[in-house]
Structures are given as C-alpha cells and as structure tokens.
Design a protein around this motif. Structure first.
Motif, mmCIF file in Angstrom:
data_model
loop_
_atom_site.group_PDB
_atom_site.id
_atom_site.type_symbol
_atom_site.label_atom_id
_atom_site.label_comp_id
_atom_site.label_asym_id
_atom_site.label_seq_id
_atom_site.Cartn_x
_atom_site.Cartn_y
_atom_site.Cartn_z
ATOM 1 N N SER A 123 0.825 -1.202 0.000
ATOM 2 C CA SER A 123 0.000 0.000 0.000
ATOM 3 C C SER A 123 0.865 1.259 0.000
ATOM 4 O O SER A 123 0.584 2.221 -0.723
ATOM 5 C CB SER A 123 -0.929 -0.019 1.214
ATOM 6 N N VAL B 130 -9.512 -3.986 5.492
ATOM 7 C CA VAL B 130 -8.351 -3.098 5.482
ATOM 8 C C VAL B 130 -8.875 -1.663 5.437
ATOM 9 O O VAL B 130 -9.596 -1.296 4.516
ATOM 10 C CB VAL B 130 -7.405 -3.368 4.288
ATOM 11 N N VAL C 59 -3.705 -5.668 -0.831
ATOM 12 C CA VAL C 59 -5.008 -5.274 -0.273
ATOM 13 C C VAL C 59 -6.118 -5.975 -1.046
ATOM 14 O O VAL C 59 -7.050 -6.528 -0.455
ATOM 15 C CB VAL C 59 -5.196 -3.733 -0.302
#
Length: 130
Positions: free
Chosen positions: A45, A121, A112
């Motif tokens: 991320s 998440v 993710v």
C-alpha cells in the motif's frame, strides 16, 4: 520459492534475493506469519501510494505508516482487520488531494485486493505541515 524447516532453529527459512527470511511462531526466532501478512499489506500500500503521489506531482518530505491489527479471540486468532494510518509531511499539502491519492492506492494495491472480503483493510491519512 522453496522453504526448509530447520529443527535446530524451530523455524521455516527461505533464501530470497535480499537475504534469508526466517519464519517462526516465536518472535525471538523469526518473523511471525501475521507480521509478514501485515507487513506485505503495509509495504504494498505504501509503495503504490508513493507512486500515485509522485504521478499526481504531490510533493512531500516524509511518509510514515502505522499499522494496527485486530485478531479474532478464537483458537485460530485469524486477522480480521488491519488499519493503516499514513502520516504525510510536507509544505502546502492538500488533505483532500492526499486522501484521493490514498483511495486510488487502495484500489491498486495487489496485497489489499488479495485479502478483500476476508480481512477488512482501513486506510486513513493525516497531512502535517513541515
């Protein structure tokens, strides 16, 4: 990737380009599996977020991410939620623009997206003036 169980260390090991990765249920002997899971999500991320900020020409001086993990209380201790809170520090940053970039990052992070539907998440960001 090939993994080998080492009885003397009580851990699973693999050799990667960067070095040897040691995995163990005991944090004194190696990385715990849930730590690696959270790290892969935070790492992916962050890298995608950084790339999007650069693509949108949003200049910043520093970025940090803090991860919080919620696990089930049952015997399996399944990871049920990971919260990533980013702090982006720089001059003249627009909170709204940075939030939009983070939303795009979440949609484009393979880690993710891989846990979507299984692990919640949540990603938030705070902008700090330098």
């Amino acid at each position: 990737m090939k993994y080998t169980w080492t009885e003397d260390r009580g851990a699973l090991q693999t050799k990667l380009d960067f070095g040897t990765l040691t995995i163990s249920g005991n944090s004194e002997l190696g990385f715990r599996p849930f730590q690696l899971l959270v790290s892969s999500i935070a790492g992916c991320s962050s890298l995608v977020f950084k790339r999007i900020l650069e693509k949108k020409r949003i200049a910043y001086d520093r970025m940090e991410v803090e991860a919080e993990v919620e696990r089930e209380k049952d015997g399996v201790s399944r990871v049920r939620k990971i919260t990533l809170h980013f702090t982006v520090t720089g001059s003249n940053l627009d909170q709204g623009q940075v939030e939009k970039a983070l939303a795009i990052a979440a949609k484009n992070c393979s880690m993710v997206q891989s846990v979507k539907g299984a692990i919640e998440v949540v990603e938030t960001v705070t902008v700090r003036e330098e």
